[in-house]
Design a protein around this motif. Structure first.
Motif, PDB file in Angstrom:
ATOM      1  N   ASN A  67      28.779 -32.702  11.706  1.00 46.31           N
ATOM      2  CA  ASN A  67      27.528 -32.964  11.012  1.00 46.31           C
ATOM      3  C   ASN A  67      26.473 -33.435  11.993  1.00 46.31           C
ATOM      4  OD1 ASN A  67      28.120 -32.747   7.995  1.00 46.31           O
ATOM      5  ND2 ASN A  67      29.854 -33.913   8.794  1.00 46.31           N
ATOM      6  N   ILE A  68      25.307 -32.822  11.914  1.00 45.01           N
ATOM      7  CA  ILE A  68      24.155 -33.273  12.683  1.00 45.01           C
ATOM      8  C   ILE A  68      23.382 -34.208  11.768  1.00 45.01           C
ATOM      9  CG2 ILE A  68      21.972 -32.540  13.712  1.00 45.01           C
ATOM     10  CD1 ILE A  68      23.336 -29.873  14.365  1.00 45.01           C
ATOM     11  N   GLY A  69      23.045 -35.385  12.283  1.00 44.22           N
ATOM     12  CA  GLY A  69      22.329 -36.349  11.446  1.00 44.22           C
ATOM     13  C   GLY A  69      23.292 -37.188  10.623  1.00 44.22           C
ATOM     14  N   PRO A  70      22.786 -38.266  10.023  1.00 45.74           N
ATOM     15  CA  PRO A  70      23.639 -39.228   9.312  1.00 45.74           C
ATOM     16  C   PRO A  70      24.156 -38.647   7.998  1.00 45.74           C
ATOM     17  CG  PRO A  70      21.327 -39.827   9.085  1.00 45.74           C
ATOM     18  CD  PRO A  70      21.360 -38.657  10.009  1.00 45.74           C
ATOM     19  N   VAL A  71      25.498 -38.621   7.837  1.00 48.14           N
ATOM     20  CA  VAL A  71      26.091 -37.946   6.680  1.00 48.14           C
ATOM     21  C   VAL A  71      25.794 -38.669   5.369  1.00 48.14           C
ATOM     22  CG1 VAL A  71      27.936 -36.823   7.964  1.00 48.14           C
ATOM     23  CG2 VAL A  71      28.316 -39.116   7.042  1.00 48.14           C
ATOM     24  N   ASN A  72      25.564 -39.978   5.426  1.00 46.17           N
ATOM     25  CA  ASN A  72      25.350 -40.697   4.165  1.00 46.17           C
ATOM     26  C   ASN A  72      23.868 -41.017   3.909  1.00 46.17           C
ATOM     27  OD1 ASN A  72      25.387 -42.520   6.280  1.00 46.17           O
ATOM     28  ND2 ASN A  72      26.387 -44.151   5.144  1.00 46.17           N
ATOM     29  N   PHE A  73      22.955 -40.316   4.606  1.00 48.97           N
ATOM     30  CA  PHE A  73      21.525 -40.441   4.316  1.00 48.97           C
ATOM     31  C   PHE A  73      21.097 -39.101   3.718  1.00 48.97           C
ATOM     32  CE2 PHE A  73      20.128 -43.845   7.625  1.00 48.97           C
ATOM     33  CZ  PHE A  73      21.310 -44.536   7.441  1.00 48.97           C
ATOM     34  N   ASP A  89      19.267 -35.740   2.660  1.00 49.78           N
ATOM     35  CA  ASP A  89      18.218 -34.901   3.254  1.00 49.78           C
ATOM     36  C   ASP A  89      18.014 -35.166   4.743  1.00 49.78           C
ATOM     37  OD1 ASP A  89      17.655 -33.667   0.850  1.00 49.78           O
ATOM     38  OD2 ASP A  89      16.298 -35.272   0.246  1.00 49.78           O
ATOM     39  N   GLU A  90      19.006 -35.722   5.427  1.00 48.21           N
ATOM     40  CA  GLU A  90      18.785 -36.007   6.844  1.00 48.21           C
ATOM     41  C   GLU A  90      19.963 -35.500   7.675  1.00 48.21           C
ATOM     42  OE1 GLU A  90      16.748 -39.849   7.089  1.00 48.21           O
ATOM     43  OE2 GLU A  90      17.182 -39.920   9.225  1.00 48.21           O
ATOM     44  N   HIS A  91      20.708 -34.544   7.120  1.00 45.89           N
ATOM     45  CA  HIS A  91      21.823 -34.010   7.898  1.00 45.89           C
ATOM     46  C   HIS A  91      22.087 -32.549   7.550  1.00 45.89           C
ATOM     47  CE1 HIS A  91      23.706 -35.586   4.212  1.00 45.89           C
ATOM     48  NE2 HIS A  91      24.480 -34.529   4.314  1.00 45.89           N
ATOM     49  N   ALA A  92      22.764 -31.883   8.454  1.00 41.01           N
ATOM     50  CA  ALA A  92      23.178 -30.493   8.250  1.00 41.01           C
ATOM     51  C   ALA A  92      24.608 -30.373   8.772  1.00 41.01           C
ATOM     52  CB  ALA A  92      22.266 -29.541   9.025  1.00 41.01           C
ATOM     53  N   THR A 141      24.864 -23.209  10.697  1.00 41.25           N
ATOM     54  CA  THR A 141      24.983 -24.062   9.508  1.00 41.25           C
ATOM     55  C   THR A 141      25.990 -23.440   8.552  1.00 41.25           C
ATOM     56  OG1 THR A 141      23.234 -22.946   8.247  1.00 41.25           O
ATOM     57  CG2 THR A 141      22.567 -24.770   9.686  1.00 41.25           C
ATOM     58  N   THR A 142      26.547 -24.293   7.696  1.00 40.35           N
ATOM     59  CA  THR A 142      27.463 -23.809   6.667  1.00 40.35           C
ATOM     60  C   THR A 142      26.945 -24.281   5.311  1.00 40.35           C
ATOM     61  OG1 THR A 142      29.768 -23.747   5.959  1.00 40.35           O
ATOM     62  CG2 THR A 142      29.024 -25.789   6.945  1.00 40.35           C
ATOM     63  N   ASP A 196      13.253 -24.536  12.795  1.00 35.35           N
ATOM     64  CA  ASP A 196      12.231 -24.156  11.808  1.00 35.35           C
ATOM     65  C   ASP A 196      12.504 -22.793  11.191  1.00 35.35           C
ATOM     66  OD1 ASP A 196      11.047 -26.564  12.314  1.00 35.35           O
ATOM     67  OD2 ASP A 196       9.421 -25.780  13.535  1.00 35.35           O
TER      68      ASP A 196
END
Lengths: 193, 193
Positions: free
Chosen positions: A116-122, A124-127, A148-149, A173
């Motif tokens: 996971n890129i970005g914080p998993v428990n925030f 709209d802030e991860h992929a 991405t998946t 983007d």
């Protein structure tokens, strides 16, 4: 019976492994490509249309001290390529100079893991991305892909050969679909190459 | 009047530019660090607790043909460092060997742009990141940071010096907070170093 169950389990686990995937058939976005060995950097806007076999790339390229700006439209549906040199302000039309490049991963690419890129428990802030690697032994090319998946949109891809070293491409983007279809309208006033 | 309005506009635009940020005070996750010049790769699980000034890193390091496995607990709150060598299976305790490393970006880092990783119009499959760069002229260090917005969770960071070349770190599977507080319990049976 136990062996049969174990084999079934292996089959089920294998079936669950993410498989090499193809990116959506239509998208627009940007990428940065970097080849360390040549001190080559390419920034590009790309529109990709597998359905109608059209690609448009507006590119800014730095290679050593050279700077180039090009706007290229690859129309594989009619075997034509329009190339505008934005520095020289000229436009040429010719038969295609490259094959259609499919995005996504070769069917024999090997699944390496999920991250996971970005914080998993925030929200709209991860992929979530899946990682693949592979080797084209005939060509001596090692390649990797990070997409991405579940939709297989490219995030980072690259390849390594002894000749080129690492060539790394980062995508960003990306918008699925073709929000601006005008990018595929051929420029006028192009002269045959 | 027009000048005053223009100045006001500049001030408003500047105020809207993303500012260098600090990561959340507590998180757990993973990173991969790569130093091309030394053929050095480090994989680590990290737990970061700025509130109580504690860091735990379980590391696997490849440097050339060397392989090392270490489990290190930095307790800045009591000036102690516990280090387990997972290959030799021994544990030592000593005074801290490094300062507390703050995550996030120096206040003079320069905002370079905003980008989206993953497809922007596919829900739950993208993250917005902001990019910063900067230079520590005294140390001759160029650095960059790519963090999620608004919460400033690191995605990619790195620095360049003539001595080290590029050292690049990618973060993933970050969870905000400390889901597993047991990682900060000092190991027993450690001998003074």
């Amino acid at each position: 019976m136990i062996v049969a169950l174990a084999l079934l389990l292996v089959a089920v686990v294998n079936a669950q492994l993410p498989q090499p995937c193809q990116t959506p058939p239509q998208w627009q976005g940007k990428f940065i490509r970097r080849d360390e060995s040549k001190n080559f950097t390419q920034y590009a806007d790309i529109s990709y249309d597998l359905v109608n076999r059209r690609v448009r790339e507006v590119e800014y390229v730095e290679e050593g001290t050279d700077r180039d700006y090009e706007d290229v439209l690859y129309l594989h549906n009619i075997n034509k390529e329009y190339r505008i040199n934005l520095k020289l302000k000229n436009c040429t039309v010719s038969a295609l100079t490259r094959p259609f490049i499919h995005f996504g991963l070769p069917p024999d690419a090997k699944y390496m893991g999920t991250a996971n890129i970005g914080p998993v428990n925030f929200p709209d802030e991860h992929a979530t991305v899946i990682l693949f690697e592979g080797e084209d032994k005939q060509e001596g090319t090692f390649y990797y892909g990070e997409v991405t998946t579940p939709d297989c949109v490219p995030v980072n891809t690259g390849f390594f050969t002894n000749r080129t070293g690492y060539v790394h491409t980062s995508f960003f983007d990306i918008t699925g679909g073709i929000p601006d279809p005008s990018v595929f309208i051929p420029p006028t006033g192009c002269t045959p190459k």
